[in-house]
Design an enzyme around this catalytic site. Structure first.
Site, mmCIF file in Angstrom:
data_model
loop_
_atom_site.group_PDB
_atom_site.id
_atom_site.type_symbol
_atom_site.label_atom_id
_atom_site.label_comp_id
_atom_site.label_asym_id
_atom_site.label_seq_id
_atom_site.Cartn_x
_atom_site.Cartn_y
_atom_site.Cartn_z
ATOM 1 N N ARG A 45 2.993 -2.519 11.303
ATOM 2 C CA ARG A 45 1.994 -1.511 11.683
ATOM 3 C C ARG A 45 2.681 -0.389 12.479
ATOM 4 O O ARG A 45 3.583 0.254 11.939
ATOM 5 C CB ARG A 45 0.837 -2.128 12.442
ATOM 6 N N GLU B 203 6.661 0.020 7.576
ATOM 7 C CA GLU B 203 5.529 0.666 6.871
ATOM 8 C C GLU B 203 4.952 1.841 7.675
ATOM 9 O O GLU B 203 4.363 2.760 7.120
ATOM 10 C CB GLU B 203 4.432 -0.362 6.617
ATOM 11 N N ARG C 113 15.333 2.307 -5.804
ATOM 12 C CA ARG C 113 14.191 1.411 -6.061
ATOM 13 C C ARG C 113 13.647 0.899 -4.730
ATOM 14 O O ARG C 113 14.380 0.821 -3.743
ATOM 15 C CB ARG C 113 14.641 0.201 -6.906
ATOM 16 N N HIS D 241 2.421 -8.978 2.165
ATOM 17 C CA HIS D 241 1.900 -10.191 2.784
ATOM 18 C C HIS D 241 2.775 -11.424 2.569
ATOM 19 O O HIS D 241 2.469 -12.486 3.116
ATOM 20 C CB HIS D 241 0.467 -10.437 2.306
ATOM 21 N N ARG E 283 3.668 -12.749 5.770
ATOM 22 C CA ARG E 283 2.609 -13.422 6.539
ATOM 23 C C ARG E 283 2.299 -14.814 5.991
ATOM 24 O O ARG E 283 1.495 -15.558 6.552
ATOM 25 C CB ARG E 283 1.334 -12.594 6.476
ATOM 26 N N MET F 22 6.413 -4.902 7.075
ATOM 27 C CA MET F 22 5.220 -4.674 7.877
ATOM 28 C C MET F 22 5.590 -4.402 9.334
ATOM 29 O O MET F 22 6.746 -4.192 9.659
ATOM 30 C CB MET F 22 4.296 -5.890 7.786
ATOM 31 N N GLU G 107 -3.704 -7.777 19.156
ATOM 32 C CA GLU G 107 -4.310 -6.810 20.093
ATOM 33 C C GLU G 107 -5.815 -6.675 19.887
ATOM 34 O O GLU G 107 -6.584 -6.540 20.843
ATOM 35 C CB GLU G 107 -3.648 -5.453 19.900
ATOM 36 N N ILE H 265 2.660 -11.070 13.549
ATOM 37 C CA ILE H 265 4.029 -10.932 13.026
ATOM 38 C C ILE H 265 4.661 -9.665 13.572
ATOM 39 O O ILE H 265 5.865 -9.527 13.596
ATOM 40 C CB ILE H 265 4.047 -10.897 11.475
ATOM 41 N N ASP H 266 3.824 -8.719 14.066
ATOM 42 C CA ASP H 266 4.345 -7.414 14.496
ATOM 43 C C ASP H 266 5.140 -7.498 15.790
ATOM 44 O O ASP H 266 5.889 -6.578 16.106
ATOM 45 C CB ASP H 266 3.194 -6.423 14.710
HETATM 46 O O1 F6P Z 1 -0.946 -6.916 12.195
HETATM 47 C C1 F6P Z 1 -0.344 -7.676 11.194
HETATM 48 C C2 F6P Z 1 -0.308 -6.909 9.902
HETATM 49 O O2 F6P Z 1 0.336 -7.696 8.936
HETATM 50 C C3 F6P Z 1 0.387 -5.559 9.995
HETATM 51 O O3 F6P Z 1 1.800 -5.673 10.042
HETATM 52 C C4 F6P Z 1 -0.135 -4.888 8.753
HETATM 53 O O4 F6P Z 1 -0.056 -3.479 8.809
HETATM 54 C C5 F6P Z 1 -1.590 -5.365 8.733
HETATM 55 O O5 F6P Z 1 -1.619 -6.615 9.431
HETATM 56 C C6 F6P Z 1 -2.146 -5.594 7.355
HETATM 57 O O6 F6P Z 1 -3.527 -5.889 7.534
HETATM 58 P P1 F6P Z 1 -4.349 -6.591 6.347
HETATM 59 O O7 F6P Z 1 -3.816 -7.983 6.183
HETATM 60 O O8 F6P Z 1 -5.760 -6.584 6.861
HETATM 61 O O9 F6P Z 1 -4.142 -5.763 5.132
#
Ligand code: F6P
Length: 341
Positions: free
Chosen positions: A171, A221, A265, A271, A274, A169, A103, A126-127
């Site tokens: 967002r 998150e 736990r 990441h 990602r 993740m 976005e 990935i969102d």
């Molecule tokens: O937009 C992708 C994303 O991985 C979100 O899911 C996450 O909140 C954000 O980027 C993390 O951003 P950065 O890699 O800048 O910490």
């Protein structure tokens, strides 16, 4: 034609497959030249480039990340940023830009289009929270990683009769949590779109223990309790005004442990979702996006973004993808709720 390519925002598996598709078709079918811009919008802003030809994209299909690098640079917020980009594109003889991003990156592409720049967008995140496309590449790989993690958490939770919480993740959208929670057989899924009732979550936990099973919760998150707030790492904001989300999983573990007496736990995947090699689905989708993006450049379809609708790759206005986030509809959450508790 000389075409610039950039990858912006959070990286994800599949980016290199897009770049490969763009360059292979562009060079072999259209006889185009390419310039790789480094590190997202920082590249055009500071004229940071790298060669981008057939040899540069050989062997990158299965590689995660992006050979171009990425960043969260926002040129629209920099005094004279748009003018600097225009001057650099002219200096470099760039006729068109392909911006691959989410976005934020595509929001900048939309603004540049409004200033007369020749830009085509490719949706990436990935969102999976971009409107106008059924899926974005990167999402399937993130869900696959999270699902494999949840599968592993089941066995250790059973061994210790513990609650295991997996924070994923996404967002402000709960797509990764919804899909990986369902695929991994979580007994509760918490997403930003549906603020949760802590008493209800405790009820799910207790009913699992009553059935002699260990509860697994998949938590986005950006999930938050009713009458509560987002939990963030700190007060900092990135260049597009985003907070750093993290911590809801640990907060929930403490609440559940205090309220039930069972050990809890938390695993925060972060990441890992990602990184690494893209799934086959993401490789194919990303490749198709790349092939169709350079064809959109050939057709001078400026201000459009390639998108997946059903099994077709179509073109939609960039603004359609960036106006509103695509969040999880309540009906999809209600489906998953059948397995809670
Ligand atoms: O937009 C992708 C994303 O991985 C979100 O899911 C996450 O909140 C954000 O980027 C993390 O951003 P950065 O890699 O800048 O910490």
């Amino acid at each position: 034609m000389r075409v610039g390519v950039l990858t912006g925002g959070g990286d994800c598996p599949g980016l290199n497959a897009v770049i490969r598709g763009i360059v292979r078709r562009g060079v072999t079918e259209y006889d185009y030249e390419f310039v790789g811009f480094r590190d997202g919008w920082k590249g055009p802003l500071d004229a940071l480039t790298m060669p981008l030809d057939i040899s540069a994209v050989r062997g990158i299909l299965p590689r995660g990340g992006t050979i171009l690098g990425s960043s969260r640079t926002n040129p629209v917020k920099i005094e004279g940023g748009i003018e600097r980009i225009e001057a650099n594109l002219n200096e470099l003889g760039i006729d068109a830009l392909i911006a691959i991003g989410g976005e934020d990156t595509l929001g900048v592409a939309t603004v540049l289009t409004e200033h007369g720049f020749h830009v085509v967008g490719v949706p990436k995140t990935i969102d999976n929270d971009l409107s106008a496309t059924d899926f974005t590449f990167g999402f399937d790989t993130a869900v696959t990683v999270a699902t494999e993690a949840i599968d592993r958490l089941h066995t250790t939770a059973e061994s210790h009769h513990r609650i295991l919480i997996c924070e994923v993740m996404g967002r402000h959208a709960g797509w990764i949590a919804l899909h990986s929670g369902m695929a991994g057989g979580a007994n509760g899924i918490l997403i930003p779109e549906v603020p949760f009732d802590l008493d209800e979550v405790i009820g799910w936990v207790n009913s699992r223990f009553a059935a002699s099973y260990a509860p697994i919760l998949c938590v986005a998150e950006g999930a938050l309790p009713k009458d509560g707030d987002l939990i963030t790492k700190d007060a900092s904001l990135d260049a597009f005004g985003h907070v750093k989300l993290s911590g809801i999983g640990e907060w929930l573990a403490q609440q559940i442990e205090a309220r039930t007496g069972h050990e809890a736990r938390t695993t925060v995947l972060g990441h890992i979702q990602r990184g690494g090699s893209p799934t086959a689905f993401d490789r194919v989708l990303a490749t198709r996006f790349g092939l169709n993006a350079i064809t959109a450049v050939k057709d001078q379809a400026w201000g459009t973004m390639v998108a997946l609708q059903g099994t077709d790759i179509v073109r939609v206005p960039l603004s359609a993808a960036t106006n509103t986030l695509k969040t999880v509809p309540l009906q999809r959450y209600e489906e998953a709720r059948s397995f809670f508790g």
